[in-house]
Design a protein around this motif. Structure first.
Motif, PDB file in Angstrom:
ATOM      1  N   MET A   1       0.786  -1.054   0.045  1.00 23.05           N
ATOM      2  CA  MET A   1      -0.044   0.012   0.023  1.00 23.05           C
ATOM      3  C   MET A   1       1.090   1.156  -0.005  1.00 23.05           C
ATOM      4  O   MET A   1       2.068   1.467   0.825  1.00 23.05           O
ATOM      5  N   ALA A   2       0.498   2.162  -0.799  1.00 22.27           N
ATOM      6  CA  ALA A   2       1.260   3.340  -0.990  1.00 22.27           C
ATOM      7  C   ALA A   2       1.146   4.284   0.088  1.00 22.27           C
ATOM      8  O   ALA A   2      -0.011   4.731   0.604  1.00 22.27           O
ATOM      9  N   THR A   3       2.233   4.920   0.720  1.00 23.90           N
ATOM     10  CA  THR A   3       2.226   6.030   1.818  1.00 23.90           C
ATOM     11  C   THR A   3       2.070   7.418   1.110  1.00 23.90           C
ATOM     12  O   THR A   3       2.839   7.678   0.287  1.00 23.90           O
ATOM     13  N   ILE A   4       1.026   8.081   1.870  1.00 21.13           N
ATOM     14  CA  ILE A   4       0.749   9.546   1.199  1.00 21.13           C
ATOM     15  C   ILE A   4       1.600  10.400   2.217  1.00 21.13           C
ATOM     16  O   ILE A   4       1.395  10.337   3.416  1.00 21.13           O
ATOM     17  N   LYS A   5       2.406  11.152   1.702  1.00 21.04           N
ATOM     18  CA  LYS A   5       3.368  11.944   2.256  1.00 21.04           C
ATOM     19  C   LYS A   5       2.680  13.529   2.653  1.00 21.04           C
ATOM     20  O   LYS A   5       2.093  13.888   1.330  1.00 21.04           O
ATOM     21  N   PRO A   6       2.614  14.262   3.595  1.00 22.79           N
ATOM     22  CA  PRO A   6       1.974  15.436   3.479  1.00 22.79           C
ATOM     23  C   PRO A   6       2.759  16.431   2.834  1.00 22.79           C
ATOM     24  O   PRO A   6       4.022  16.285   2.926  1.00 22.79           O
ATOM     25  N   LYS A   7       2.039  17.430   2.338  1.00 24.29           N
ATOM     26  CA  LYS A   7       2.845  18.272   1.709  1.00 24.29           C
ATOM     27  C   LYS A   7       3.784  19.165   2.659  1.00 24.29           C
ATOM     28  O   LYS A   7       3.162  19.722   3.683  1.00 24.29           O
ATOM     29  N   ALA A   8       4.686  19.461   1.965  1.00 22.00           N
ATOM     30  CA  ALA A   8       5.697  20.661   3.011  1.00 22.00           C
ATOM     31  C   ALA A   8       5.078  21.905   3.111  1.00 22.00           C
ATOM     32  O   ALA A   8       4.145  22.343   2.109  1.00 22.00           O
ATOM     33  N   LYS A   9       4.972  22.669   4.172  1.00 16.89           N
ATOM     34  CA  LYS A   9       4.245  23.887   4.326  1.00 16.89           C
ATOM     35  C   LYS A   9       5.441  24.943   4.658  1.00 16.89           C
ATOM     36  O   LYS A   9       6.399  24.561   5.376  1.00 16.89           O
ATOM     37  N   THR A  10       4.901  26.114   4.232  1.00 15.53           N
ATOM     38  CA  THR A  10       5.898  27.067   4.560  1.00 15.53           C
ATOM     39  C   THR A  10       5.226  28.353   5.289  1.00 15.53           C
ATOM     40  O   THR A  10       3.998  28.215   5.306  1.00 15.53           O
ATOM     41  N   SER A  11       6.255  28.900   6.205  1.00 16.98           N
ATOM     42  CA  SER A  11       5.451  29.903   7.189  1.00 16.98           C
ATOM     43  C   SER A  11       5.241  31.215   6.543  1.00 16.98           C
ATOM     44  O   SER A  11       6.023  31.515   5.706  1.00 16.98           O
ATOM     45  N   SER A  12       3.994  31.827   6.807  1.00 16.46           N
ATOM     46  CA  SER A  12       3.994  33.300   6.415  1.00 16.46           C
ATOM     47  C   SER A  12       3.371  34.237   7.710  1.00 16.46           C
ATOM     48  O   SER A  12       2.999  33.633   8.585  1.00 16.46           O
ATOM     49  N   THR A  13       3.700  35.341   7.384  1.00 15.60           N
ATOM     50  CA  THR A  13       3.403  36.169   8.507  1.00 15.60           C
ATOM     51  C   THR A  13       2.561  37.422   8.035  1.00 15.60           C
ATOM     52  O   THR A  13       2.690  38.090   7.002  1.00 15.60           O
ATOM     53  N   ILE A  14       1.320  37.621   8.700  1.00 18.99           N
ATOM     54  CA  ILE A  14       0.338  38.432   8.443  1.00 18.99           C
ATOM     55  C   ILE A  14       0.231  39.278   9.719  1.00 18.99           C
ATOM     56  O   ILE A  14       0.065  38.882  10.713  1.00 18.99           O
ATOM     57  N   ARG A  15       0.388  40.591   9.447  1.00 16.98           N
ATOM     58  CA  ARG A  15       0.100  41.566  10.302  1.00 16.98           C
ATOM     59  C   ARG A  15      -1.303  42.137  10.733  1.00 16.98           C
ATOM     60  O   ARG A  15      -1.706  42.768   9.675  1.00 16.98           O
ATOM     61  N   LEU A  16      -1.725  41.871  11.542  1.00 18.53           N
ATOM     62  CA  LEU A  16      -3.346  42.444  11.944  1.00 18.53           C
ATOM     63  C   LEU A  16      -2.984  43.231  13.171  1.00 18.53           C
ATOM     64  O   LEU A  16      -2.432  43.157  14.190  1.00 18.53           O
ATOM     65  N   ASP A  17      -4.191  44.378  13.209  1.00 15.97           N
ATOM     66  CA  ASP A  17      -4.532  45.092  14.548  1.00 15.97           C
ATOM     67  C   ASP A  17      -4.697  44.176  15.268  1.00 15.97           C
ATOM     68  O   ASP A  17      -5.628  43.197  15.058  1.00 15.97           O
ATOM     69  N   PRO A  18      -4.283  44.269  16.646  1.00 15.51           N
ATOM     70  CA  PRO A  18      -4.687  43.227  17.740  1.00 15.51           C
ATOM     71  C   PRO A  18      -6.409  43.017  17.629  1.00 15.51           C
ATOM     72  O   PRO A  18      -6.887  41.846  17.926  1.00 15.51           O
ATOM     73  N   GLU A  19      -7.144  44.387  17.851  1.00 12.06           N
ATOM     74  CA  GLU A  19      -8.535  44.227  17.933  1.00 12.06           C
ATOM     75  C   GLU A  19      -9.045  43.696  16.716  1.00 12.06           C
ATOM     76  O   GLU A  19     -10.197  42.658  17.090  1.00 12.06           O
ATOM     77  N   LEU A  20      -8.480  43.813  15.464  1.00  9.90           N
ATOM     78  CA  LEU A  20      -9.013  43.161  14.512  1.00  9.90           C
ATOM     79  C   LEU A  20      -8.801  41.861  14.355  1.00  9.90           C
ATOM     80  O   LEU A  20      -9.798  40.847  14.213  1.00  9.90           O
ATOM     81  N   ARG A  21      -7.648  41.173  14.992  1.00 13.22           N
ATOM     82  CA  ARG A  21      -7.419  39.660  15.333  1.00 13.22           C
ATOM     83  C   ARG A  21      -8.355  39.288  16.076  1.00 13.22           C
ATOM     84  O   ARG A  21      -8.736  38.011  15.628  1.00 13.22           O
ATOM     85  N   LYS A  22      -8.495  39.847  17.038  1.00  7.92           N
ATOM     86  CA  LYS A  22      -9.503  39.334  18.207  1.00  7.92           C
ATOM     87  C   LYS A  22     -10.846  39.161  17.612  1.00  7.92           C
ATOM     88  O   LYS A  22     -11.583  37.932  17.682  1.00  7.92           O
ATOM     89  N   GLU A  23     -11.461  40.188  16.745  1.00  7.78           N
ATOM     90  CA  GLU A  23     -12.831  40.131  16.474  1.00  7.78           C
ATOM     91  C   GLU A  23     -12.897  38.863  15.330  1.00  7.78           C
ATOM     92  O   GLU A  23     -13.924  38.032  15.151  1.00  7.78           O
ATOM     93  N   LEU A  24     -11.961  38.786  14.562  1.00  6.58           N
ATOM     94  CA  LEU A  24     -11.473  37.838  13.494  1.00  6.58           C
ATOM     95  C   LEU A  24     -11.682  36.469  13.831  1.00  6.58           C
ATOM     96  O   LEU A  24     -12.516  35.642  13.495  1.00  6.58           O
ATOM     97  N   SER A  25     -10.648  36.468  14.881  1.00  3.01           N
ATOM     98  CA  SER A  25     -10.612  34.891  15.629  1.00  3.01           C
ATOM     99  C   SER A  25     -11.925  34.462  16.154  1.00  3.01           C
ATOM    100  O   SER A  25     -12.287  33.397  16.109  1.00  3.01           O
ATOM    101  N   GLU A  26     -12.651  35.319  16.938  1.00  2.00           N
ATOM    102  CA  GLU A  26     -13.998  34.962  17.589  1.00  2.00           C
ATOM    103  C   GLU A  26     -14.939  34.811  16.602  1.00  2.00           C
ATOM    104  O   GLU A  26     -15.834  33.574  16.596  1.00  2.00           O
ATOM    105  N   GLY A  27     -14.956  35.444  15.511  1.00  2.00           N
ATOM    106  CA  GLY A  27     -16.027  35.289  14.387  1.00  2.00           C
ATOM    107  C   GLY A  27     -15.837  33.964  13.699  1.00  2.00           C
ATOM    108  O   GLY A  27     -16.853  33.292  13.494  1.00  2.00           O
ATOM    109  N   LEU A  28     -14.558  33.661  13.368  1.00  2.00           N
ATOM    110  CA  LEU A  28     -14.083  32.464  12.680  1.00  2.00           C
ATOM    111  C   LEU A  28     -14.340  31.361  13.623  1.00  2.00           C
ATOM    112  O   LEU A  28     -15.005  30.044  13.170  1.00  2.00           O
ATOM    113  N   ALA A  29     -14.365  31.463  15.001  1.00  2.96           N
ATOM    114  CA  ALA A  29     -14.409  30.217  15.763  1.00  2.96           C
ATOM    115  C   ALA A  29     -16.014  29.972  15.779  1.00  2.96           C
ATOM    116  O   ALA A  29     -16.284  28.784  15.927  1.00  2.96           O
ATOM    117  N   ASN A  30     -16.922  30.954  15.669  1.00  2.00           N
ATOM    118  CA  ASN A  30     -18.305  30.688  15.758  1.00  2.00           C
ATOM    119  C   ASN A  30     -18.682  29.696  14.619  1.00  2.00           C
ATOM    120  O   ASN A  30     -19.721  29.070  14.603  1.00  2.00           O
TER     121      ASN A  30
END
Length: 107
Positions: A1-30
């Motif tokens: 049986m063939a083994t599926i290897k996960p794709k390698a990932k690279t990191s990216s940085t996104i700078r967000l205003d702290p309040e925007l990040r908080k509101e976005l995180s809460e909304g997405l968590a919903n």
């Protein structure tokens, strides 16, 4: 049986205003998403659709607004009442019919 290897990932940085990040995180968590999942989904949809996957609108430009004397005085009075500078003279009603009669002077 063939083994599926996960794709390698690279990191990216996104700078967000702290309040925007908080509101976005809460909304997405919903909806069961993370910020990282949201940006990954948006990136994949950009590749699939060949465009930004949502409509981008410019806020409508509002020109200077000039109020007539009656409206200007009503606004000033409302602020003064709200701040306790002058007594609040707003009428209160127990039901919608009484309020509508007062509004339309149908006493």
């Amino acid at each position: 049986m063939a083994t599926i290897k996960p794709k390698a990932k690279t990191s990216s940085t996104i700078r967000l205003d702290p309040e925007l990040r908080k509101e976005l995180s809460e909304g997405l968590a919903n909806v069961g998403m993370t910020v990282n999942g949201y940006f990954t989904m948006a990136a994949k949809q950009f590749i699939i659709q060949g465009k930004v996957p949502f409509e981008i609108k410019n806020a409508p430009k509002v020109e200077h607004v000039t109020f007539n004397d009656e409206t200007r005085k009503a606004i000033v009075r409302a602020y003064a009442e709200e701040e306790g500078i002058i007594p609040d003279t707003a009428k209160t009603f127990d039901n919608a019919d009484d309020a509508m009669n007062e509004l339309f002077n149908d006493k």
